[in-house]
Write a protein that holds these residues in place. Structure first.
Motif, PDB file in Angstrom:
ATOM      1  N   ILE A 204       0.855  -1.186   0.000  1.00  0.00           N
ATOM      2  CA  ILE A 204       0.000   0.000   0.000  1.00  0.00           C
ATOM      3  C   ILE A 204       0.895   1.242   0.000  1.00  0.00           C
ATOM      4  CG2 ILE A 204      -1.777   1.300   1.214  1.00  0.00           C
ATOM      5  CD1 ILE A 204      -2.842  -1.242   0.170  1.00  0.00           C
ATOM      6  N   SER A 205       0.649   2.149  -0.921  1.00  0.00           N
ATOM      7  CA  SER A 205       1.431   3.385  -1.007  1.00  0.00           C
ATOM      8  C   SER A 205       0.768   4.463  -0.146  1.00  0.00           C
ATOM      9  CB  SER A 205       1.534   3.856  -2.461  1.00  0.00           C
ATOM     10  OG  SER A 205       2.112   5.135  -2.532  1.00  0.00           O
ATOM     11  N   LEU A 206       1.455   4.847   0.934  1.00  0.00           N
ATOM     12  CA  LEU A 206       0.919   5.907   1.793  1.00  0.00           C
ATOM     13  C   LEU A 206       0.905   7.249   1.064  1.00  0.00           C
ATOM     14  CD1 LEU A 206      -0.183   6.382   4.630  1.00  0.00           C
ATOM     15  CD2 LEU A 206       2.157   6.889   5.384  1.00  0.00           C
ATOM     16  N   LEU A 207       1.927   7.492   0.249  1.00  0.00           N
ATOM     17  CA  LEU A 207       1.958   8.722  -0.550  1.00  0.00           C
ATOM     18  C   LEU A 207       0.778   8.771  -1.511  1.00  0.00           C
ATOM     19  CD1 LEU A 207       3.331  11.304  -1.587  1.00  0.00           C
ATOM     20  CD2 LEU A 207       4.720   9.851  -3.099  1.00  0.00           C
ATOM     21  N   GLY A 208       0.489   7.629  -2.124  1.00  0.00           N
ATOM     22  CA  GLY A 208      -0.653   7.575  -3.042  1.00  0.00           C
ATOM     23  C   GLY A 208      -1.966   7.870  -2.326  1.00  0.00           C
ATOM     24  N   LEU A 209      -2.105   7.377  -1.085  1.00  0.00           N
ATOM     25  CA  LEU A 209      -3.329   7.639  -0.316  1.00  0.00           C
ATOM     26  C   LEU A 209      -3.473   9.125   0.025  1.00  0.00           C
ATOM     27  CD1 LEU A 209      -3.341   4.590   2.138  1.00  0.00           C
ATOM     28  CD2 LEU A 209      -4.934   5.022   0.260  1.00  0.00           C
TER      29      LEU A 209
ATOM     30  N   ILE B 102      -0.402   6.366  -9.927  1.00  0.00           N
ATOM     31  CA  ILE B 102       0.922   5.949 -10.394  1.00  0.00           C
ATOM     32  C   ILE B 102       1.775   5.473  -9.218  1.00  0.00           C
ATOM     33  CG2 ILE B 102       3.081   6.808 -11.394  1.00  0.00           C
ATOM     34  CD1 ILE B 102       1.364   8.598 -13.207  1.00  0.00           C
ATOM     35  N   ALA B 103       1.661   6.186  -8.085  1.00  0.00           N
ATOM     36  CA  ALA B 103       2.410   5.774  -6.892  1.00  0.00           C
ATOM     37  C   ALA B 103       1.965   4.398  -6.418  1.00  0.00           C
ATOM     38  CB  ALA B 103       2.219   6.806  -5.778  1.00  0.00           C
ATOM     39  N   GLN B 104       0.658   4.143  -6.452  1.00  0.00           N
ATOM     40  CA  GLN B 104       0.154   2.825  -6.041  1.00  0.00           C
ATOM     41  C   GLN B 104       0.583   1.739  -7.020  1.00  0.00           C
ATOM     42  OE1 GLN B 104      -1.736   1.726  -3.136  1.00  0.00           O
ATOM     43  NE2 GLN B 104      -0.755  -0.005  -4.137  1.00  0.00           N
ATOM     44  N   LEU B 105       0.546   2.059  -8.306  1.00  0.00           N
ATOM     45  CA  LEU B 105       0.983   1.099  -9.322  1.00  0.00           C
ATOM     46  C   LEU B 105       2.469   0.788  -9.159  1.00  0.00           C
ATOM     47  CD1 LEU B 105       0.267  -0.520 -11.870  1.00  0.00           C
ATOM     48  CD2 LEU B 105       0.790   1.531 -13.209  1.00  0.00           C
ATOM     49  N   ALA B 106       3.269   1.830  -8.870  1.00  0.00           N
ATOM     50  CA  ALA B 106       4.704   1.631  -8.672  1.00  0.00           C
ATOM     51  C   ALA B 106       4.972   0.780  -7.428  1.00  0.00           C
ATOM     52  CB  ALA B 106       5.403   2.989  -8.552  1.00  0.00           C
TER      53      ALA B 106
ATOM     54  N   SER C  44      -8.148   4.936 -17.099  1.00  0.00           N
ATOM     55  CA  SER C  44      -6.987   4.216 -17.623  1.00  0.00           C
ATOM     56  C   SER C  44      -6.041   3.772 -16.498  1.00  0.00           C
ATOM     57  CB  SER C  44      -6.237   5.094 -18.628  1.00  0.00           C
ATOM     58  OG  SER C  44      -5.830   6.305 -18.023  1.00  0.00           O
ATOM     59  N   LEU C  45      -5.818   4.652 -15.506  1.00  0.00           N
ATOM     60  CA  LEU C  45      -4.894   4.300 -14.423  1.00  0.00           C
ATOM     61  C   LEU C  45      -5.494   3.274 -13.464  1.00  0.00           C
ATOM     62  CD1 LEU C  45      -3.323   7.792 -13.658  1.00  0.00           C
ATOM     63  CD2 LEU C  45      -2.263   5.854 -14.830  1.00  0.00           C
ATOM     64  N   SER C  46      -6.779   3.424 -13.141  1.00  0.00           N
ATOM     65  CA  SER C  46      -7.428   2.436 -12.271  1.00  0.00           C
ATOM     66  C   SER C  46      -7.445   1.065 -12.936  1.00  0.00           C
ATOM     67  CB  SER C  46      -8.856   2.880 -11.948  1.00  0.00           C
ATOM     68  OG  SER C  46      -8.861   4.065 -11.184  1.00  0.00           O
ATOM     69  N   GLY C  47      -7.669   1.048 -14.237  1.00  0.00           N
ATOM     70  CA  GLY C  47      -7.628  -0.216 -14.970  1.00  0.00           C
ATOM     71  C   GLY C  47      -6.242  -0.850 -14.937  1.00  0.00           C
ATOM     72  N   SER C  48      -5.199  -0.007 -15.001  1.00  0.00           N
ATOM     73  CA  SER C  48      -3.825  -0.529 -14.950  1.00  0.00           C
ATOM     74  C   SER C  48      -3.529  -1.158 -13.590  1.00  0.00           C
ATOM     75  CB  SER C  48      -2.830   0.601 -15.234  1.00  0.00           C
ATOM     76  OG  SER C  48      -3.042   1.142 -16.520  1.00  0.00           O
ATOM     77  N   ILE C  49      -3.960  -0.503 -12.517  1.00  0.00           N
ATOM     78  CA  ILE C  49      -3.747  -1.057 -11.170  1.00  0.00           C
ATOM     79  C   ILE C  49      -4.517  -2.361 -11.011  1.00  0.00           C
ATOM     80  CG2 ILE C  49      -4.132  -0.656  -8.710  1.00  0.00           C
ATOM     81  CD1 ILE C  49      -3.687   2.325  -9.259  1.00  0.00           C
ATOM     82  N   MET C  50      -5.744  -2.398 -11.527  1.00  0.00           N
ATOM     83  CA  MET C  50      -6.565  -3.606 -11.448  1.00  0.00           C
ATOM     84  C   MET C  50      -5.869  -4.779 -12.135  1.00  0.00           C
ATOM     85  SD  MET C  50     -10.299  -4.236 -13.192  1.00  0.00           S
ATOM     86  CE  MET C  50      -9.538  -4.124 -14.826  1.00  0.00           C
ATOM     87  N   LEU C  51      -5.368  -4.546 -13.342  1.00  0.00           N
ATOM     88  CA  LEU C  51      -4.703  -5.624 -14.087  1.00  0.00           C
ATOM     89  C   LEU C  51      -3.407  -6.055 -13.402  1.00  0.00           C
ATOM     90  CD1 LEU C  51      -5.251  -4.327 -17.737  1.00  0.00           C
ATOM     91  CD2 LEU C  51      -6.466  -6.171 -16.574  1.00  0.00           C
ATOM     92  N   SER C  52      -2.661  -5.093 -12.852  1.00  0.00           N
ATOM     93  CA  SER C  52      -1.415  -5.434 -12.145  1.00  0.00           C
ATOM     94  C   SER C  52      -1.709  -6.259 -10.897  1.00  0.00           C
ATOM     95  CB  SER C  52      -0.668  -4.158 -11.761  1.00  0.00           C
ATOM     96  OG  SER C  52      -0.311  -3.415 -12.916  1.00  0.00           O
ATOM     97  N   ALA C  53      -2.762  -5.877 -10.157  1.00  0.00           N
ATOM     98  CA  ALA C  53      -3.120  -6.626  -8.952  1.00  0.00           C
ATOM     99  C   ALA C  53      -3.527  -8.052  -9.302  1.00  0.00           C
ATOM    100  CB  ALA C  53      -4.249  -5.914  -8.219  1.00  0.00           C
ATOM    101  N   ILE C  54      -4.279  -8.211 -10.383  1.00  0.00           N
ATOM    102  CA  ILE C  54      -4.695  -9.555 -10.811  1.00  0.00           C
ATOM    103  C   ILE C  54      -3.477 -10.377 -11.227  1.00  0.00           C
ATOM    104  CG2 ILE C  54      -5.960 -10.825 -12.576  1.00  0.00           C
ATOM    105  CD1 ILE C  54      -8.013  -8.537 -12.601  1.00  0.00           C
ATOM    106  N   TYR C  55      -2.564  -9.742 -11.951  1.00  0.00           N
ATOM    107  CA  TYR C  55      -1.380 -10.469 -12.448  1.00  0.00           C
ATOM    108  C   TYR C  55      -0.512 -10.972 -11.295  1.00  0.00           C
ATOM    109  CZ  TYR C  55       3.145 -11.256 -14.659  1.00  0.00           C
ATOM    110  OH  TYR C  55       4.331 -11.801 -15.072  1.00  0.00           O
ATOM    111  N   TYR C  56      -0.190 -10.095 -10.356  1.00  0.00           N
ATOM    112  CA  TYR C  56       0.684 -10.497  -9.258  1.00  0.00           C
ATOM    113  C   TYR C  56      -0.037 -11.396  -8.259  1.00  0.00           C
ATOM    114  CZ  TYR C  56       4.381  -7.457 -10.917  1.00  0.00           C
ATOM    115  OH  TYR C  56       5.376  -6.893 -11.679  1.00  0.00           O
ATOM    116  N   ARG C  57      -1.360 -11.289  -8.189  1.00  0.00           N
ATOM    117  CA  ARG C  57      -2.100 -12.212  -7.339  1.00  0.00           C
ATOM    118  C   ARG C  57      -1.996 -13.630  -7.905  1.00  0.00           C
ATOM    119  NH1 ARG C  57      -6.440 -11.202  -4.057  1.00  0.00           N
ATOM    120  NH2 ARG C  57      -5.312  -9.269  -3.620  1.00  0.00           N
TER     121      ARG C  57
END
Length: 288
Positions: free
Chosen positions: A119-124, A216-220, A268-281
């Motif tokens: 979890i990115s605190l900066l992103g929050l 972007i911070a959360q995705l990173a 576009s960014l929320s979709g990127s985080i969603m796909l990244s979370a699914i991939y690493y899960r």
């Protein structure tokens, strides 16, 4: 010697008749014509001239039919607009209902795992800033409440997530409570326009890069940790869908280009985080 009465009558009739005839005759080319004949010639001439003029004028549809046609088109347009607005209101209600539970899976996940890894605190904090400014911007501009109700709802959920992340990272301290009090004071100044509304007009365009930076911070953070265990995929699925529906509802309600650009980038960014979370899960499950 008096004049006989019959002679007076005869003289009166002759004089009166002569005067009437003289007034009823018109001289044309040295000949006498009756008034009725002259008026008949004038009427025929006028009728012929009117007929010639009317033959040169192009035929047009009657005004009544043109008016009816334009009225029907206007009625059809207003009916279509009404149905689109009803659909936009329906999507707004669906969006708000989804936002009521959007971050609840994330809150439950944090509470269950008792960890804030990934979890990115900066992103929050950036996301909280964006929600605060956009809530104040919409409220002070008196936009339709349904068009931005998800902002205060998500803001409240973000505050809970920030508290849990700070708790599990052992960052709760008296200074954090002072910063929270300062935040609510500034938020109140925006809402009650103690700070001039022009300040929000200046800050609102910055929400698009701020919101984008938070994502972007959360995705990173996910890519850096290569682990999305503490990330709720459902939260980001809902985020992608709600941002997508907001593109349509904002276009119908105010067509504010600032808000539209913000939501398009968020999709576009929320979709990127969603796909990244699914991939690493899935990667974590395979390694297990």
């Amino acid at each position: 010697m008096s004049t006989p009465i019959y002679r007076i009558i005869i003289t009166y009739v002759i004089v009166h008749r002569t005067t009437y005839l003289s007034s009823s005759m018109v001289v044309r080319n040295g000949s006498f014509l009756s008034e009725s004949k002259v008026m008949g010639d004038v009427k025929r001439r006028i009728w012929n001239e009117n007929r010639n003029v009317s033959s040169k004028v192009p035929t047009k549809r009657p005004l009544r039919s043109r008016t009816t046609s334009s009225y029907r088109k206007s009625l059809q347009h207003s009916t279509a607009t009404m149905y689109l607005q009803l659909f936009a209101d329906f999507l707004s209600i669906i969006t708000i209902l989804m936002c009521l539970v959007q971050k609840i899976p994330q809150i439950m996940n944090l509470y269950k795992l008792k960890t804030a890894a990934g979890i990115s605190l900066l992103g929050l904090f950036l996301e909280l800033t964006s929600y605060t400014v956009m809530t104040s911007y919409n409220y002070t501009n008196e936009y339709s409440f349904l068009s931005y109700l998800e902002y205060p709802v998500l803001l409240l959920q973000d505050l809970i997530i920030i508290y849990l992340v700070l708790l599990y990272l052992d960052l709760i301290s008296p200074s954090s409570f002072l910063l929270a009090a300062l935040y609510f004071f500034i938020f109140g100044c925006f809402l009650f326009q103690i700070v001039p509304k022009t300040a929000l007009t200046i800050l609102a365009p910055m929400c698009t890069p701020i919101s984008a930076s938070s994502k972007i911070a959360q995705l990173a953070a996910i890519l850096r940790a290569k682990n999305s265990e503490s990330i709720s995929v459902l939260t980001w699925v809902i985020s992608t869908l709600t941002n997508l529906t907001r593109v349509f509802t904002i276009w119908m309600d105010s067509a504010d280009l600032l808000l539209l650009s913000n939501f398009i980038i968020s999709v576009s960014l929320s979709g990127s985080i969603m796909l990244s979370a699914i991939y690493y899960r899935r990667s974590t499950v395979k390694h297990d």
